[in-house]
Scaffold this motif. Structure first.
Motif, PDB file in Angstrom:
ATOM      1  N   ALA A 191      -8.159  84.919  65.418  1.00 32.12           N
ATOM      2  CA  ALA A 191      -7.010  85.035  65.648  1.00 32.12           C
ATOM      3  C   ALA A 191      -6.313  86.032  64.889  1.00 32.12           C
ATOM      4  CB  ALA A 191      -6.159  83.686  65.156  1.00 32.12           C
ATOM      5  N   ALA A 192      -5.391  86.937  65.389  1.00 35.52           N
ATOM      6  CA  ALA A 192      -4.642  87.940  64.937  1.00 35.52           C
ATOM      7  C   ALA A 192      -3.494  87.962  65.028  1.00 35.52           C
ATOM      8  CB  ALA A 192      -5.314  89.365  65.502  1.00 35.52           C
ATOM      9  N   PHE A 193      -2.663  88.544  64.176  1.00 37.65           N
ATOM     10  CA  PHE A 193      -1.205  88.392  64.288  1.00 37.65           C
ATOM     11  C   PHE A 193      -0.627  89.801  65.135  1.00 37.65           C
ATOM     12  CE2 PHE A 193       0.580  85.566  60.889  1.00 37.65           C
ATOM     13  CZ  PHE A 193      -0.804  85.362  60.398  1.00 37.65           C
ATOM     14  N   SER A 194       0.262  89.454  65.707  1.00 33.43           N
ATOM     15  CA  SER A 194       0.857  90.288  66.347  1.00 33.43           C
ATOM     16  C   SER A 194       1.980  90.657  65.400  1.00 33.43           C
ATOM     17  CB  SER A 194       1.402  90.021  67.869  1.00 33.43           C
ATOM     18  OG  SER A 194       2.553  88.819  67.634  1.00 33.43           O
ATOM     19  N   GLY A 204       4.141  89.390  63.725  1.00 36.52           N
ATOM     20  CA  GLY A 204       4.821  87.958  63.354  1.00 36.52           C
ATOM     21  C   GLY A 204       4.194  86.871  64.261  1.00 36.52           C
ATOM     22  N   GLN A 205       3.506  87.317  65.278  1.00 39.39           N
ATOM     23  CA  GLN A 205       2.998  86.095  66.343  1.00 39.39           C
ATOM     24  C   GLN A 205       1.646  85.803  66.136  1.00 39.39           C
ATOM     25  OE1 GLN A 205       4.329  88.464  69.480  1.00 39.39           O
ATOM     26  NE2 GLN A 205       6.057  87.053  69.825  1.00 39.39           N
ATOM     27  N   PRO A 206       1.211  84.615  66.474  1.00 37.66           N
ATOM     28  CA  PRO A 206      -0.253  84.643  66.328  1.00 37.66           C
ATOM     29  C   PRO A 206      -0.884  85.338  67.833  1.00 37.66           C
ATOM     30  CG  PRO A 206       0.698  82.545  67.054  1.00 37.66           C
ATOM     31  CD  PRO A 206       1.785  83.568  66.777  1.00 37.66           C
ATOM     32  N   THR A 207      -1.824  85.846  67.390  1.00 34.22           N
ATOM     33  CA  THR A 207      -2.335  86.520  68.739  1.00 34.22           C
ATOM     34  C   THR A 207      -3.228  85.754  69.199  1.00 34.22           C
ATOM     35  OG1 THR A 207      -2.584  88.662  67.279  1.00 34.22           O
ATOM     36  CG2 THR A 207      -3.820  88.467  69.387  1.00 34.22           C
ATOM     37  N   ARG A 208      -3.120  85.588  70.754  1.00 38.29           N
ATOM     38  CA  ARG A 208      -4.059  84.657  71.249  1.00 38.29           C
ATOM     39  C   ARG A 208      -5.515  85.223  71.226  1.00 38.29           C
ATOM     40  NH1 ARG A 208      -2.912  84.323  76.693  1.00 38.29           N
ATOM     41  NH2 ARG A 208      -2.479  86.391  76.650  1.00 38.29           N
ATOM     42  N   ASP A 209      -6.307  84.481  71.422  1.00 37.12           N
ATOM     43  CA  ASP A 209      -7.662  85.023  71.194  1.00 37.12           C
ATOM     44  C   ASP A 209      -8.413  84.993  72.550  1.00 37.12           C
ATOM     45  OD1 ASP A 209     -10.650  83.714  69.120  1.00 37.12           O
ATOM     46  OD2 ASP A 209     -10.322  85.192  70.572  1.00 37.12           O
ATOM     47  N   SER A 259       2.590  91.211  72.333  1.00 35.00           N
ATOM     48  CA  SER A 259       1.756  91.309  73.472  1.00 35.00           C
ATOM     49  C   SER A 259       0.136  91.603  73.009  1.00 35.00           C
ATOM     50  CB  SER A 259       2.021  92.435  74.154  1.00 35.00           C
ATOM     51  OG  SER A 259       0.929  93.152  74.916  1.00 35.00           O
ATOM     52  N   GLU A 260      -0.440  90.687  73.381  1.00 31.23           N
ATOM     53  CA  GLU A 260      -1.946  90.753  73.021  1.00 31.23           C
ATOM     54  C   GLU A 260      -2.520  92.066  73.132  1.00 31.23           C
ATOM     55  OE1 GLU A 260      -4.315  87.842  75.186  1.00 31.23           O
ATOM     56  OE2 GLU A 260      -6.262  88.849  74.629  1.00 31.23           O
ATOM     57  N   ASP A 261      -2.393  92.748  74.405  1.00 37.22           N
ATOM     58  CA  ASP A 261      -2.994  94.090  74.227  1.00 37.22           C
ATOM     59  C   ASP A 261      -2.321  94.933  73.592  1.00 37.22           C
ATOM     60  OD1 ASP A 261      -4.243  92.766  76.409  1.00 37.22           O
ATOM     61  OD2 ASP A 261      -3.021  93.576  78.135  1.00 37.22           O
ATOM     62  N   LEU A 262      -1.037  95.043  73.314  1.00 33.62           N
ATOM     63  CA  LEU A 262      -0.441  95.894  72.273  1.00 33.62           C
ATOM     64  C   LEU A 262      -1.136  95.714  70.783  1.00 33.62           C
ATOM     65  CD1 LEU A 262       1.561  97.957  72.404  1.00 33.62           C
ATOM     66  CD2 LEU A 262       3.309  96.159  71.553  1.00 33.62           C
TER      67      LEU A 262
END
Ligand SMILES: Nc1ncnc2c1ncn2[C@@H]1O[C@H](COP(=O)(O)OP(=O)(O)OP(=O)(O)O)[C@@H](O)[C@H]1O
Length: 937
Positions: free
Chosen positions: A173-176, A178-183, A342-345
């Motif tokens: 899991a990564a942060f965007s 401030g958001q949790p990044t979807r894995d 945005s996950e890609d971002l």
């Protein structure tokens, strides 16, 4: 044994349940309104510093939404943010619901979940809340903590098990921002057949189902009726088309971005609320919401004979959602991506070597040298629109874009000032020298915005003289200080022949007669035609006078400044209330920066479209604006920054405009002067003539003194003292301040001692602009006005000791600043004699060690008094008269009783000079009428 329910009873129960649900949602909302700060206990404190090393998922999820960030540090907010209150409110509500595992009715656990295509819309969750937990109806994907939170929730485990096994989630899991990044890995795994009882079609194994039903303790209900609806994309929002359903309306009302369109009778929301809405809808019995077109799957709850079957294909909102944001400069070296999740971002951000994640702002930032690389790569993401930095910024920071200099301030080279008069150069204080260096590094185009009294004049003269080869020089100033500027040139540039200084006094004068041409703003607009060929070097004093592009003075000055080679703007208060006021000054210094106001307004004035047009009265991206100004436009030092370099007192002689003296007053003055020098006069007659001359001087100076006071107020001077001697002057000043509704106090001979203290306190404690109008002789002792740091002497007094005592009303214990003293001196009046007299007396005192300084060293040049034999005679008379015992009293009495209206030779005060503009209600409105007030001479 209970009897089976009839169809009617069932319907009734169902209807009641619906109502109860709606009531509960409403109650929760109401509670939330009462407890808005509940969630303040800062999710962000717990956010891991390095997104890649996330610590706790529970916390992690609670902090996910970047848009929920709202900080006291006034950093620019994510445009996608919820307004802070809404955000907190929403967050609180989500948490509350979290605590209520039964919020989602137990009768419809989605015990058969179609997992394929599930893509948790994390990014679209309300602030601080995992969308999985919304309405207690979370699917729990990727949320290890969910298993704890939902133990009592019968349906929660349907998806927990596989996810709990996705043990790597924490690591992946990564942060965007401030958001949790979807894995993605996790999602892929979720889509694969589960080894823990969940198959690819999402059906829960009997084992799970059984457990769920057991936990629920109630058999699943059938849904009596079902309602179908759909989501429709509408720009950056989406609309929900569905018939009326009380519980669903309650859900709608709980979403922060909700908006109801009465015309179409539909609700619409921002994409941020898409995920939460779909999930909440999923929990409502009988509601089927077709997801947005292009989303994978849809939510459908249907009843089967064995219970509720939930076919859930939650739309992949995050990947579907179009994210839009902008780059913002946050320091000389770094910029920030102010954008939603945005996950890609995020994946792209992680490719940048200089990436940094700010846990407070929940935003990613990068070195400017990676700007071009990042922007190029972002362009390949179709779902992302990351607006670039304005071109102006990339040009201003071009060096940093190439290779970042980590110096927090620009390195300014030392300028070679060998071509400037050494008297001037050697007098420059260190910070003034730095100011000159900055100006020359900016090729002579700048806004010098030093605090008031820091010596902008000497710096401006030095900068302009550096470009002397490009003269003639034009100096545009408020009319009240034209002659002060003349004196300053004489004082600081001995190499300049005084005859080469041209002070433009009337509309008939030529603007180009001198090597140095000094003109007022208002005359400039009248003499526009003389501006061809244009001046190459221009100084504008009090450049905030140009803040309104619509004024005549601005229309005359801006074109001139755009084409000039060197533009030196001076202002202690370049903008008094909003960034829009800076626009014309920026345009004057850097015409290419923001050629169109709208672009500036959008970026820095929080421009909003209103039914009547655009509103530019707000502010936005102020941190970036400050950086841009400091880099390429403006230099500003505050008194506090350079206090150690400043003298405790700075005296300034201000030569007020003689043109303000009306013809009748001038004639009266001349007559009085003649009386004094007429032969065969008795001593008494001479003295009377002198008193009359002194009185006429007071009368003559009134318009200039008032103009100067108003100038100070317009320039942002908040609190200051004005000393005068004649009652008629004190009266005129207070009358004008009353008319302009400027707060003021007055202390003169008639003020009782009790009132003196009260008034003094009133002034000391006044938070806003205030003027203390004081009698030189009645208020020069025993009072403390240390909350002000400026004293203006509207009139001179022959006894320098009294003047110094008066000065010390502000220069005393409690004063933390360097104080400024302005002496207003009018040519062709008694001041011509009083001023040298005062200086001489002070010199004597100084030599005897009784005075700290002598005036001539501290003030502008004093050699403007050209004494012919008659003048010498008058001077001698003044000197004798004021030194004689008893003459003080005579003069004081005369000053007290002088009434210009009662003098047969005198003219009454020309009200129109003072009140050129109609009386306005508000304090600052008179500034708008500046043009009419300072009517050309
Ligand atoms: N280096 C210096 N040496 C001697 N006197 C100085 C020096 N710098 C400034 N002063 C004096 O300080 C006083 C204030 O300077 P000046 O009027 O230029 O300030 P300012 O920044 O223009 O203030 P304002 O914004 O109020 O007009 C003047 O009397 C000026 O002569």
């Amino acid at each position: 044994m209970s009897l089976p329910l009839t169809e009617e009873q069932r319907k009734k129960i169902e209807a009641n349940r619906q109502k109860a649900l709606a009531r509960r949602a409403e109650k929760l909302l109401a509670e939330q309104h009462q407890k808005p700060a509940q969630s303040k206990q800062g999710p962000s404190q717990n956010l891991p510093r390095d997104p890649s090393k996330s610590g706790s998922h529970g916390i992690f999820f609670k902090q996910q939404n970047p848009s929920s960030s709202f900080h006291g540090d006034q950093r620019p907010q994510n445009p996608h943010s919820f307004p802070p209150n809404t955000s907190e409110q929403a967050k609180g509500m989500w948490q509350r619901l979290e605590e209520m595992p039964t919020a989602c009715p137990s009768h419809h656990p989605p015990n058969q979940v179609t997992v394929a295509g599930i893509s948790p819309p994390l990014a679209n969750s309300p602030p601080g809340v995992p969308s999985q937990q919304l309405w207690g109806c979370e699917l729990g994907q990727g949320h290890p903590q969910a298993s704890h939170e939902t133990q009592s929730t019968p349906f929660a485990n349907t998806t927990h098990e596989p996810l709990a096994k996705a043990k790597n989630f924490q690591e992946t899991a990564a942060f965007s921002s401030g958001q949790p990044t979807r894995d993605p890995e996790l999602e892929t795994r979720m889509a694969r057949p589960s080894t823990s009882g969940q198959n690819v079609s999402g059906s829960v194994t009997p084992r799970t189902e059984g457990r769920l039903q057991q936990k629920a303790g109630t058999p699943p209900h059938r849904v009596a009726g079902s309602q179908q609806g759909r989501c429709i994309r509408n720009g950056e929002r989406f609309q929900v088309k569905i018939g009326y359903n009380e519980a669903l309306i309650a859900v709608f009302k709980s979403l922060p971005s909700r908006s109801y369109d009465p015309a179409t009778k539909t609700w619409n929301f921002s994409m941020t609320d898409y995920g939460p809405l779909m999930k909440a809808a999923q929990c409502l019995p009988g509601i089927t919401l077709q997801p947005l077109e292009g989303a994978q799957g849809h939510v459908e709850l249907a009843s089967t004979s064995s219970g509720i079957t939930a076919k859930t294909g939650l739309p992949a909102a995050p990947s579907l959602a179009f994210v839009k944001g902008q780059c913002v400069l946050i320091s000389r070296a770094r910029f920030e991506a102010d954008i939603g999740y945005s996950e890609d971002l995020i994946a792209l951000f992680k490719q940048m070597d200089s990436r940094k994640y700010d846990v407070k702002t929940r935003k990613w930032s990068f070195l400017l040298e990676e700007y071009n690389k990042l922007m190029e790569r972002v362009r390949s993401l179709p779902q992302v629109q990351l607006d670039p930095l304005p071109k102006t910024l990339t040009l201003a920071f071009a060096a940093q874009l190439q290779k970042t200099s980590l110096s927090p301030v620009a390195d300014v080279p030392e300028a070679d000032l060998s071509r400037v008069d050494s008297k001037l150069v050697s007098s420059l204080l260190p910070f003034q020298r730095a100011g000159v260096n900055f100006a020359i590094a900016q090729r002579g185009r700048l806004l010098l915005a030093d605090d008031m009294g820091l010596g902008k004049t000497i710096q401006a003269i030095c900068i302009a003289t550096y470009y002397r080869k490009e003269w003639p020089l034009l100096v545009v100033v408020p009319s009240s200080v034209r002659f002060t500027w003349e004196q300053a040139f004489r004082r600081w540039l001995p190499s300049l022949n005084p005859v080469d200084i041209n002070v433009v006094v009337t509309g008939k004068d030529r603007l180009t007669d001198g090597l140095v041409n000094i003109v007022s703003f208002d005359l400039l607009s009248k003499l526009e035609k003389q501006l061809k060929p244009p001046f190459k070097v221009v100084i504008i004093d009090e450049s905030h006078f140009l803040k309104n592009i619509k004024t005549a003075r601005c229309r005359a000055a801006v074109p001139l400044l755009k084409v000039a080679k060197r533009v030196i703007l001076l202002s202690g208060t370049p903008a008094m209330s909003r960034p829009a006021e800076l626009y014309t000054q920026i345009l004057a210094v850097k015409p290419t920066f923001f050629p169109q106001f709208h672009a500036f307004g959008l970026r820095y004035c929080g421009a909003k479209r209103q039914p009547w047009g655009w509103d530019y009265s707000g502010s936005s991206n102020l941190g970036e604006l400050k950086l841009l100004l400091e880099e390429a436009v403006m230099l500003r030092r505050l008194k506090g920054d350079v206090l150690s370099q400043l003298p405790a007192k700075q005296r300034k002689m201000v030569v007020v405009a003689p043109g303000q003296i009306s013809a009748r007053t001038r004639a009266a003055l001349d007559a009085a002067a003649k009386e004094m020098t007429t032969k065969d006069k008795t001593k008494q007659q001479q003295k009377e003539a002198l008193i009359l001359f002194f009185n006429r001087t007071a009368e003559a100076k009134i318009p200039s003194v008032i103009e100067y006071i108003l100038d100070l107020l317009e320039s942002g001077r908040e609190k200051f003292l004005v000393f005068a001697h004649h009652k008629v002057v004190l009266d005129a000043i207070t009358k004008e301040l009353e008319r302009k509704r400027v707060q003021h106090i007055r202390i003169d001979g008639s003020t009782s001692s009790a009132d003196r203290e009260d008034l003094c306190q009133q002034f000391q404690l006044s938070p806003g602009p205030a003027v203390a109008v004081l009698s030189i002789t009645a208020a020069n002792m025993g009072l403390t006005f240390s909350s002000a740091d400026l004293v203006v002497f509207g009139e001179l007094f022959w006894n320098p000791g009294v003047l110094m005592q008066a000065e010390d009303r502000v220069h005393r214990i409690g004063q933390l600043s360097s104080v400024s003293i302005h002496y207003l001196v009018a040519r062709g009046t008694a001041d011509d004699y009083l001023w040298p007299l005062i200086q001489e007396k002070i010199k004597v005192l100084g030599e005897a060690g009784l005075s700290e300084t002598n005036f001539s060293e501290m003030t502008e040049a004093t050699d403007y008094f050209y004494k012919d034999s008659k003048q010498q005679q008058i001077y001698d008379l003044f000197q004798k008269s004021f030194e004689e015992d008893g003459s003080d009293m005579e003069l004081l009495e005369a000053a007290e009783s002088f009434d210009p209206g009662s003098q047969d030779t005198g003219d009454t005060l020309d009200e129109s000079t003072l009140t050129g503009s109609p009386v306005k209600k508000k304090r600052f409105e008179f500034f708008d009428n500046w043009d009419s007030f300072t009517s050309p001479l």
